[in-house]
Design an enzyme around this catalytic site. Structure first.
Site, short mmCIF file in Angstrom:
data_model
loop_
_atom_site.label_atom_id
_atom_site.label_comp_id
_atom_site.label_asym_id
_atom_site.label_seq_id
_atom_site.Cartn_x
_atom_site.Cartn_y
_atom_site.Cartn_z
N HIS A 216 -3.47 0.07 -97.55
CA HIS A 216 -2.47 -0.20 -96.52
C HIS A 216 -1.36 -1.11 -97.04
O HIS A 216 -0.18 -0.91 -96.75
CB HIS A 216 -3.14 -0.86 -95.31
CG HIS A 216 -3.94 0.09 -94.48
ND1 HIS A 216 -4.89 -0.32 -93.58
CD2 HIS A 216 -3.94 1.45 -94.41
CE1 HIS A 216 -5.44 0.73 -92.99
NE2 HIS A 216 -4.88 1.80 -93.48
N CYS A 514 2.79 15.87 -101.60
CA CYS A 514 3.06 15.01 -100.44
C CYS A 514 2.26 13.71 -100.48
O CYS A 514 2.28 12.94 -99.53
CB CYS A 514 2.79 15.75 -99.13
SG CYS A 514 1.05 16.19 -98.89
#
Length: 582
Positions: A216, A514
């Site tokens: 994160h 991606c």
């Protein structure tokens, strides 16, 4: 002196520009720490350690608060709700990845299982702070044992624990206190709430001792455009105020660098960043070969923001992130309303690739995810959820098709966690029945190995390098000690990427990337040389990637691809491309 990831070295060289052109080399008394590079850029400033500990004095003074079990549980609920509202408020001010992880943290704070565990400990006679710690420790142990993406939740839970206990004892929530002067933030690790609240005007770089390139912290740092190094062993031993030069491209943190030399290097880097900021697209190499640059989005606001940047569409719409706080499945019509907000900004200007629910593992969606899986990263997630609940996929595809019809946007749909040709064929049939273009993600190595055969049944492939790397290298992508294995520059991973790209060239069908690898300007050169036709990334990375591709011709891209495929390890691969571009 080149050192392995996570190690340090001293050098006796005179200050000068480093061989790769990224910054000055260390001076006579310099000491250099090396970690995993996440966001390129140079920054020089004093170390600002982040302390997240609670006040032991305040906790001790609170004791059990004189509360019985029922009153203590009510106090916990109030504190947890206050912390959750804080996450939600921050999420509303944030966009993209920052908003996503903050929303997920709010849901975790309100988790009924956590409340139940606290209540059980209170009923057994524990005081409130101890009950919260014990309940969180119970969940942390479970999540850590699961490994994979679930391990990331352990950091979030410990942050929630500190914030809830602070509320209970009447202390301010712990976390980052922004500096008065531009500083380099150094921490063991950072929770999403801390990373998302950073102000780039006073935090010039971010370095953590733990974490991997897809944590994160790393994802939000990319969104903020902060030079960032993770997995940097020993960095928390630096004293507060120590001047350091952070090189986000090389993954180094150096002390003892001549201040004038550092200032010159940072100024040169800023000039380069200014040139990058002036790039307006579209994606194309210097000799005119097009490379579609696309955005990764999570909702309507992030899609509208992306539409204002020089992208040619959306390469990854993560639909599951729209439903992390939902306990019941929305109807197909309600889903259509949500998806239309993402499709509408790109109607007539570019296509949007919608990924069906990638629920499971670190993204639990209450109405879809199975409970109590032993290894959710390798369990029933993504397309596999449709095996036991086919209506879940049918209703989502109906919602996507309705949103496409309503907006007129060119809509492609892909499934995550596909492993077999039968799965791909069945999924694509359902998508085409609704008049949409159908593809699958290359995350499971079997798809890369059989890319030629998969391209017989799909319209496109999209490579999710985060999970592909994890599965190829058999390493938890969030484990700090394994960051050297989960590096997207790993030759084994890039060989599979090249294999899929070559299959796409032969089939005349698009093969994109991606995953986070697409946001690395150096790696983007090599990926383009392999034949990758599109790169999808966070909006903050688009201009840097576009400007880098515009500076090289296709021959250079192909030579870069050859260089990384011949390299023995990620460090050698990066150095080979830098030398080629220099």
């Amino acid at each position: 002196m080149v050192t392995p990831t996570g190690s340090s070295s001293s050098t006796s060289s005179t200050p000068s520009t480093s061989a790769d052109g990224a910054g000055p080399s260390a001076g006579p008394t310099a000491h250099e720490l090396r970690g995993t590079p996440v966001v390129s850029g140079l920054a020089h400033g004093p170390v600002l350690p982040v302390r997240t500990e609670l006040s032991a004095t305040a906790v001790a003074a609170f004791g059990d608060g004189g509360l019985d079990a029922e009153a203590a549980l009510a106090a916990y609920v109030d504190a947890a709700e206050a912390v959750a509202r804080g996450f939600v408020t921050k999420a509303e001010r944030a966009t993209g990845a920052a908003a996503e992880v903050l929303t997920a943290s709010a849901g975790l704070t309100r988790d009924p299982g956590l409340k139940q565990a606290v209540g059980q400990r209170l009923s057994a006679g524990e005081g409130l702070p101890g009950a919260v710690r014990g309940a969180v420790a119970q969940f942390v142990e479970v999540f850590t044992a699961m490994g994979g993406l679930m391990a990331e939740r352990a950091t979030d839970l410990l942050d929630i624990e500190r914030r809830v206990i602070a509320r209970v004892v009447g202390e301010p929530e712990p976390g980052v206190v922004l500096p008065e002067e531009p500083s380099v933030l150094v921490a063991v690790d950072l929770a999403p709430a801390d990373t998302a609240s950073l102000d780039p005007s006073v935090v010039v770089a971010l370095v953590t001792e733990r974490g991997g390139p897809t944590s994160h912290t790393a994802i939000i740092a990319r969104q903020l455009g902060l030079p960032c190094v993770v997995g940097c062993a020993g960095v928390t031993e630096l004293e507060a105020g120590t001047p350091v030069l952070v090189d986000g491209a090389r993954g180094t943190v150096a002390t003892g660098v001549d201040p004038q030399e550092a200032a010159h290097a940072v100024a040169a880097d800023r000039e380069q960043q200014a040139r990058v900021a002036g790039w307006t697209g579209p994606g194309v190499t210097r000799d005119g070969v097009p490379v579609k640059l696309l955005a990764n989005v999570a909702d309507g606001p992030s899609a509208r923001s992306a539409a204002e940047s020089p992208v040619q569409g959306v390469g990854l719409f993560r639909t599951e992130l729209c439903f992390l706080d939902r306990t019941e499945e929305p109807s197909a019509q309600e889903q259509a309303d949500i998806y239309a907000q993402v499709l509408e900004p790109f109607a007539g200007t570019g296509h949007v690739v919608v990924r069906t629910l990638d629920a499971g593992s670190d993204k639990p969606v209450a109405f879809a995810t199975l409970e109590d899986e032993e290894n959710p990263a390798l369990g029933v997630r993504g397309l596999r959820l449709a095996l036991g609940n086919p209506g879940l996929l049918h209703r989502q595809l109906d919602g996507i098709a309705e949103a496409a019809r309503r907006t007129g946007a060119e809509t492609w749909v892909m499934a995550p966690m596909v492993a077999t040709l039968a799965e791909a064929e069945d999924f694509c049939g359902q998508v085409r029945e609704r008049g949409l273009k159908a593809g699958v993600m290359v995350e499971v190595p079997s798809v890369a190995l059989l890319a030629d055969r998969f391209l017989d049944v799909v319209d496109f492939l999209s490579i999710g390098t985060n999970d592909l790397t994890q599965y190829v290298m058999a390493a938890d992508r969030l484990a700090t000690d394994l960051a050297h294995l989960t590096d997207p520059w790993q030759p084994a991973v890039l060989h599979l990427v090249a294999r899929a790209a070559e299959a796409g060239r032969r089939a005349g069908k698009p093969v994109g990337v991606c995953g986070e690898a697409a946001a690395d300007p150096l790696l983007a050169v090599a990926l383009t040389g392999m034949g990758i036709t599109s790169l999808s990334m966070a909006g903050a990375a688009v201009r840097a990637v576009g400007a880098q591709l515009a500076a090289v011709d296709m021959d250079t891209c192909r030579r870069a691809a050859d260089a990384v495929l011949e390299a023995s390890d990620p460090l050698a691969a990066r150095d080979a491309v830098r030398r080629l571009l220099d």
